[in-house]
Design an enzyme around this catalytic site. Structure first.
Site, mmCIF file in Angstrom:
data_model
loop_
_atom_site.group_PDB
_atom_site.id
_atom_site.type_symbol
_atom_site.label_atom_id
_atom_site.label_comp_id
_atom_site.label_asym_id
_atom_site.label_seq_id
_atom_site.Cartn_x
_atom_site.Cartn_y
_atom_site.Cartn_z
ATOM 1 N N HIS A 244 0.786 -1.233 0.000
ATOM 2 C CA HIS A 244 0.000 0.000 0.000
ATOM 3 C C HIS A 244 0.834 1.308 0.000
ATOM 4 O O HIS A 244 0.747 2.125 -0.917
ATOM 5 C CB HIS A 244 -0.910 0.042 1.240
ATOM 6 C CG HIS A 244 -1.717 -1.191 1.451
ATOM 7 N ND1 HIS A 244 -2.861 -1.460 0.733
ATOM 8 C CD2 HIS A 244 -1.555 -2.246 2.301
ATOM 9 C CE1 HIS A 244 -3.371 -2.618 1.146
ATOM 10 N NE2 HIS A 244 -2.598 -3.108 2.087
HETATM 11 C C1 BDR Z 1 -3.072 0.685 5.273
HETATM 12 O O1 BDR Z 1 -3.261 0.135 6.573
HETATM 13 C C2 BDR Z 1 -2.052 -0.293 7.116
HETATM 14 O O2 BDR Z 1 -2.204 -1.594 7.622
HETATM 15 C C3 BDR Z 1 -1.010 -0.190 6.045
HETATM 16 O O3 BDR Z 1 0.227 0.231 6.595
HETATM 17 C C4 BDR Z 1 -1.573 0.835 5.088
HETATM 18 O O4 BDR Z 1 -1.191 2.148 5.454
HETATM 19 C C5 BDR Z 1 -3.731 -0.221 4.249
HETATM 20 O O5 BDR Z 1 -5.096 -0.304 4.507
#
Ligand code: BDR
Ligand code: CA
Length: 314
Positions: A244
């Protein structure tokens, strides 16, 4: 040669946050990292501020300023994601405790001071976690809103739905009131939702290329990704997990890898069923103000090429 762009990274590391920080630190010609501000999210603040310092040291950059910010959302109890990131948030490699100091200043005060002491339009905020610190900074010094160049955020999901509830993505779900304030503030926003991040999967061949770089930073990163992906592989049945947060930094380096459109985005804060949902007016069916550029597509090969190349520079 243009001056490097001045950025603050607000983050809750997290293995994918770590990848984003490393991508920024591997790109000093384009990005001038003014500071890293940490927030409670994937794991509690005690760990996110520690993890940010570990990542700087792994990247041979103990000079980067790391600040601790909010230890809980503005209006709700904290929800964390150890089920994804492990107990420490950076599970995977064996890591040493950081030696570099945490800055004494509160992250919110740093954001305010940093934006106020730079020229209007000079500082970009990159947010990789819940938006608590940003909402608190806007509240503390509303003049910073108009002085920001833009916010590039990882958050939300529309066509892909949610990842922590059927409707909500984790960063927005943890602090929907903060996200609501930030989306309404009037600052230019670029949003990297799950619709984009689910297209950049940590395929085995991609992680192997990172590991083959052979440096301490790259090997640790590959081991983090191997840990991080197991949860998503099980959940989505895909060959690798979505990466992400580095999409935010990749956008600053190579915006041409992405495509999306300007939309109105509003945050659900009331419904217990859909709280934290990012309601994106993708088809422009309302006349609500277009307050965010919402990305939907990414050149995944180009993204991993960039990430691998920059990790090799650390
Ligand atoms: C987001 O949530 C976190 O678990 C990850 O680091 C990312 O920023 C994805 O939904
Ligand atoms: Ca994150």
């Amino acid at each position: 040669m243009p001056q490097p762009r001045k950025i603050i990274i607000d983050t809750d590391p997290g293995q994918d946050d770590a990848a984003a920080i490393m991508l920024a630190l591997g790109s000093p010609e384009e990005l001038d990292l003014l500071g890293i501000t940490t927030v409670a999210g994937n794991v509690p603040l005690q760990l996110t501020q520690r993890n940010a310092r570990i990542v700087c040291e792994l990247s041979n950059r103990p000079d980067v300023k790391v600040f601790a910010g909010a230890d809980r959302p503005v209006a709700r109890p904290l929800v964390t994601a150890e089920h994804v990131h492990g107990k420490t948030g950076l599970d995977g490699p064996v890591l040493e405790e950081p030696r570099m100091a945490l800055q004494a200043q509160h992250a919110v005060d740093f954001i305010v001071e940093c934006v106020m002491t730079h020229e209007p339009g000079e500082v970009t905020l990159c947010t990789l976690g819940p938006l608590t610190n940003i909402a608190l900074a806007f509240e503390k010094e509303p003049r910073i809103v108009a002085r920001l160049h833009e916010i590039v955020m990882m958050g939300g999901g529309f066509f892909e739905g949610g990842n922590i509830t059927p409707a909500a993505e984790f960063n927005i779900f943890v602090d929907p009131e903060a996200a609501d304030r930030v989306l309404r503030a009037g600052v230019p926003i670029v949003m990297m939702p799950l619709d984009v991040t689910h297209k950049v999967l940590t395929l085995r061949r991609r992680v192997e290329r990172i590991k083959a770089i052979g440096s301490r930073a790259a090997v640790a990163m590959a081991e983090m990704l191997e840990f991080f992906e197991r949860f998503d592989i099980e959940k989505y049945g895909s060959d690798g997990g979505p990466l992400h947060d580095p999409t935010v930094v990749a956008y600053l380096l190579k915006p041409e890898l992405f495509s999306g459109r300007d939309c109105n985005v509003e945050i659900e804060v009331a419904s217990s069923l859909t709280v934290g949902m990012t309601v994106v007016d993708w088809w422009h069916v309302t006349d609500r103000k277009r307050n965010a550029r919402v990305m939907r597509d990414i050149d995944a090969e180009g993204f991993f090429e960039l990430l691998t190349e920059r990790l090799a520079r650390l």
